[in-house]
Design a protein around this motif. Structure first.
Motif, PDB file in Angstrom:
ATOM      1  N   GLY A   1       5.892   9.613  -7.186  1.00 36.15           N
ATOM      2  CA  GLY A   1       5.020  10.797  -6.215  1.00 36.15           C
ATOM      3  C   GLY A   1       4.476   9.681  -5.465  1.00 36.15           C
ATOM      4  O   GLY A   1       3.861  10.853  -4.788  1.00 36.15           O
ATOM      5  N   ASN A   2       3.911   8.672  -5.578  1.00 30.94           N
ATOM      6  CA  ASN A   2       2.265   8.106  -5.414  1.00 30.94           C
ATOM      7  C   ASN A   2       3.401   7.319  -3.710  1.00 30.94           C
ATOM      8  O   ASN A   2       3.967   6.350  -4.156  1.00 30.94           O
ATOM      9  N   LEU A   3       2.521   8.247  -2.554  1.00 34.55           N
ATOM     10  CA  LEU A   3       2.796   6.861  -1.178  1.00 34.55           C
ATOM     11  C   LEU A   3       2.276   5.279  -0.784  1.00 34.55           C
ATOM     12  O   LEU A   3       3.126   4.206  -0.774  1.00 34.55           O
ATOM     13  N   LEU A   4       1.106   5.768  -1.308  1.00 29.85           N
ATOM     14  CA  LEU A   4       0.412   4.590  -1.212  1.00 29.85           C
ATOM     15  C   LEU A   4      -0.923   4.210  -2.525  1.00 29.85           C
ATOM     16  O   LEU A   4      -1.592   4.958  -2.468  1.00 29.85           O
ATOM     17  N   SER A   5      -0.445   3.256  -3.701  1.00 31.73           N
ATOM     18  CA  SER A   5      -1.188   3.268  -4.289  1.00 31.73           C
ATOM     19  C   SER A   5      -2.171   1.534  -3.888  1.00 31.73           C
ATOM     20  O   SER A   5      -1.624   0.300  -4.197  1.00 31.73           O
ATOM     21  N   VAL A   6      -3.901   1.805  -4.361  1.00 35.25           N
ATOM     22  CA  VAL A   6      -4.668   0.480  -4.377  1.00 35.25           C
ATOM     23  C   VAL A   6      -4.946   0.494  -5.783  1.00 35.25           C
ATOM     24  O   VAL A   6      -5.612   1.296  -6.104  1.00 35.25           O
ATOM     25  N   GLU A   7      -4.938  -0.606  -5.751  1.00 34.03           N
ATOM     26  CA  GLU A   7      -5.309  -0.897  -7.331  1.00 34.03           C
ATOM     27  C   GLU A   7      -6.125  -2.302  -7.486  1.00 34.03           C
ATOM     28  O   GLU A   7      -6.690  -2.304  -8.466  1.00 34.03           O
ATOM     29  N   ALA A   8      -6.267  -2.436  -6.605  1.00 33.99           N
ATOM     30  CA  ALA A   8      -7.756  -3.965  -5.762  1.00 33.99           C
ATOM     31  C   ALA A   8      -8.665  -3.365  -6.025  1.00 33.99           C
ATOM     32  O   ALA A   8      -8.769  -1.782  -5.680  1.00 33.99           O
ATOM     33  N   SER A   9     -10.005  -4.489  -6.669  1.00 31.10           N
ATOM     34  CA  SER A   9     -11.017  -3.748  -5.901  1.00 31.10           C
ATOM     35  C   SER A   9     -11.472  -3.561  -5.378  1.00 31.10           C
ATOM     36  O   SER A   9     -13.150  -3.578  -4.774  1.00 31.10           O
ATOM     37  N   ASP A  10     -11.318  -5.286  -4.534  1.00 29.75           N
ATOM     38  CA  ASP A  10     -12.033  -5.793  -3.516  1.00 29.75           C
ATOM     39  C   ASP A  10     -10.992  -5.670  -1.651  1.00 29.75           C
ATOM     40  O   ASP A  10     -11.544  -6.292  -0.897  1.00 29.75           O
ATOM     41  N   ALA A  11     -10.125  -4.922  -1.954  1.00 25.36           N
ATOM     42  CA  ALA A  11      -9.304  -4.905  -1.078  1.00 25.36           C
ATOM     43  C   ALA A  11      -9.655  -3.948   0.544  1.00 25.36           C
ATOM     44  O   ALA A  11     -10.774  -2.637   0.171  1.00 25.36           O
ATOM     45  N   THR A  12      -9.656  -4.227   1.778  1.00 24.66           N
ATOM     46  CA  THR A  12      -9.267  -3.598   2.850  1.00 24.66           C
ATOM     47  C   THR A  12      -7.955  -3.320   3.147  1.00 24.66           C
ATOM     48  O   THR A  12      -7.670  -4.047   3.904  1.00 24.66           O
ATOM     49  N   ILE A  13      -8.049  -1.477   3.048  1.00 26.46           N
ATOM     50  CA  ILE A  13      -6.958  -1.323   3.752  1.00 26.46           C
ATOM     51  C   ILE A  13      -6.841   0.242   4.274  1.00 26.46           C
ATOM     52  O   ILE A  13      -7.650   0.571   4.607  1.00 26.46           O
ATOM     53  N   GLY A  14      -5.922   0.262   5.704  1.00 27.24           N
ATOM     54  CA  GLY A  14      -5.329   1.230   6.250  1.00 27.24           C
ATOM     55  C   GLY A  14      -4.199   1.664   6.442  1.00 27.24           C
ATOM     56  O   GLY A  14      -3.558   0.863   6.512  1.00 27.24           O
ATOM     57  N   LEU A  15      -4.176   2.845   6.567  1.00 32.03           N
ATOM     58  CA  LEU A  15      -2.900   3.433   6.595  1.00 32.03           C
ATOM     59  C   LEU A  15      -3.056   4.925   8.090  1.00 32.03           C
ATOM     60  O   LEU A  15      -3.716   5.179   7.648  1.00 32.03           O
ATOM     61  N   ASN A  16      -2.284   4.445   8.429  1.00 36.07           N
ATOM     62  CA  ASN A  16      -2.495   5.166  10.189  1.00 36.07           C
ATOM     63  C   ASN A  16      -0.162   5.669  10.063  1.00 36.07           C
ATOM     64  O   ASN A  16       0.566   5.230  10.319  1.00 36.07           O
ATOM     65  N   VAL A  17      -0.924   6.476  10.080  1.00 41.69           N
ATOM     66  CA  VAL A  17       0.156   7.444  10.398  1.00 41.69           C
ATOM     67  C   VAL A  17       0.264   8.143  11.669  1.00 41.69           C
ATOM     68  O   VAL A  17      -0.339   9.710  11.643  1.00 41.69           O
ATOM     69  N   ASP A  18       1.295   8.101  12.538  1.00 38.36           N
ATOM     70  CA  ASP A  18       1.610   8.838  13.807  1.00 38.36           C
ATOM     71  C   ASP A  18       3.631   9.345  13.808  1.00 38.36           C
ATOM     72  O   ASP A  18       4.569   9.207  13.548  1.00 38.36           O
ATOM     73  N   ASN A  19       2.869  10.521  14.323  1.00 39.14           N
ATOM     74  CA  ASN A  19       4.917  10.890  13.825  1.00 39.14           C
ATOM     75  C   ASN A  19       5.133  11.129  12.688  1.00 39.14           C
ATOM     76  O   ASN A  19       6.701  10.678  13.269  1.00 39.14           O
ATOM     77  N   SER A  20       4.570  11.102  11.884  1.00 41.43           N
ATOM     78  CA  SER A  20       5.737  10.721  10.384  1.00 41.43           C
ATOM     79  C   SER A  20       5.308  11.682   9.619  1.00 41.43           C
ATOM     80  O   SER A  20       4.584  12.428   9.267  1.00 41.43           O
ATOM     81  N   ARG A  21       6.225  11.997   8.748  1.00 39.52           N
ATOM     82  CA  ARG A  21       5.364  14.162   7.647  1.00 39.52           C
ATOM     83  C   ARG A  21       6.162  13.247   6.483  1.00 39.52           C
ATOM     84  O   ARG A  21       7.053  12.477   6.012  1.00 39.52           O
ATOM     85  N   LEU A  22       4.772  12.838   5.355  1.00 43.76           N
ATOM     86  CA  LEU A  22       5.429  12.731   4.271  1.00 43.76           C
ATOM     87  C   LEU A  22       4.585  13.230   3.034  1.00 43.76           C
ATOM     88  O   LEU A  22       4.162  14.102   3.609  1.00 43.76           O
ATOM     89  N   THR A  23       5.414  13.188   2.540  1.00 41.12           N
ATOM     90  CA  THR A  23       5.361  13.771   0.601  1.00 41.12           C
ATOM     91  C   THR A  23       4.476  12.863  -0.349  1.00 41.12           C
ATOM     92  O   THR A  23       5.496  11.603  -0.329  1.00 41.12           O
ATOM     93  N   GLY A  24       3.542  12.755  -0.899  1.00 40.21           N
ATOM     94  CA  GLY A  24       3.047  12.614  -2.082  1.00 40.21           C
ATOM     95  C   GLY A  24       1.892  12.239  -1.911  1.00 40.21           C
ATOM     96  O   GLY A  24       1.492  12.319  -0.971  1.00 40.21           O
ATOM     97  N   ASN A  25       1.493  11.149  -2.711  1.00 36.56           N
ATOM     98  CA  ASN A  25      -0.163  10.733  -3.076  1.00 36.56           C
ATOM     99  C   ASN A  25      -0.723   9.175  -2.376  1.00 36.56           C
ATOM    100  O   ASN A  25       0.015   8.847  -2.663  1.00 36.56           O
ATOM    101  N   ILE A  26      -1.884   9.586  -2.591  1.00 37.12           N
ATOM    102  CA  ILE A  26      -2.256   8.480  -2.494  1.00 37.12           C
ATOM    103  C   ILE A  26      -3.721   7.737  -2.414  1.00 37.12           C
ATOM    104  O   ILE A  26      -4.243   9.035  -2.968  1.00 37.12           O
TER     105      ILE A  26
END
Length: 232
Positions: A71-96
């Motif tokens: 059920g997760n689209l993006l799962s970040v389990e790191a404590s020191d990461a720098t993450i960007g998620l850019n969604v353009d003209n897309s339809r997503l279902t799930g959790n971040i």
């Protein structure tokens, strides 16, 4: 790109430490990424001393799909990461979800949409985009741009969005589901820990109330900081 498909038995994409200076970039263009039993994209913890933390921007565009078996689209389990998620003209279902304190900035734009929840992300920006929450969610800051709609639910349950930092409005719309009854009536809620600025429109769907006398009214939005925003 161009109709490609990536399917993993667990995660679709498994990201760990990068060995390049600055941010790495991954473009998912007109394609599908699927994790059969886990998240579509998973950012793992750092491997420790001597390895730079993950610094990755994921660009999802042109009707691409992210599918997580858990059920997760993006799962970040790191404590020191720098993450960007850019969604353009897309339809997503799930959790971040951001589990242990990395920086995770999320932006939906140009007709993009999300049905799902967020947990402890750093920022959420909507610009001509739509987010329908499917459960309680949290973000550090929230920007609601022109042509955007944030629906706190679908009326089947009541949800709360906690914004620990600031809210900025640019004529987007907030949609609440509320039982029109007394002061303590069930309702979706927006709780802002920081300041508000700009303007936003507010729509309220009555989901079963017949109306009742109130003293203070049904509280939809709470602001702990400077309340300079205008909600129409």
């Amino acid at each position: 790109q161009n109709g490609s498909t990536v399917i993993g038995a667990q995660n679709g994409i498994y990201a760990i430490d990068t060995d390049v200076g600055g941010a790495s970039e991954m473009n998912i263009d007109s394609s599908r990424v699927e994790g059969r039993t886990a998240a579509a994209i998973h950012v793992a913890p750092s491997r420790g001393a001597g390895y730079p933390p993950s610094n990755v921007v994921f660009n999802v565009r042109n009707n691409s799909q992210l599918v997580g078996g858990d059920g997760n689209l993006l799962s970040v389990e790191a404590s020191d990461a720098t993450i960007g998620l850019n969604v353009d003209n897309s339809r997503l279902t799930g959790n971040i979800i951001n589990t242990v304190g990395s920086t995770l900035d999320v932006a939906f734009r140009n007709g993009a949409s999300l049905i799902g929840t967020t947990r402890d992300i750093t920022s959420m920006s909507l610009d001509n985009a739509r987010w329908q929450m499917s459960g309680n969610s949290s973000t550090g800051s929230l920007s609601l741009g022109s042509g955007s709609e944030l629906a706190l639910g679908d009326g089947s349950a009541f949800h709360t969005l906690n914004v620990s930092g600031n809210f900025t409005g640019a004529d987007g719309t907030l949609l609440f589901n509320t039982v029109l009854a007394g002061d303590d009536a069930a309702t979706d809620k927006l709780v802002i820990g920081g300041d508000t600025s700009g303007t936003a429109n507010v729509r309220v769907n009555n989901v079963g109330g017949a109306g009742a006398q109130t003293v203070n009214g049904i509280e939809l939005i709470t602001v702990a900081g400077a309340s300079n925003g205008q909600f129409n």
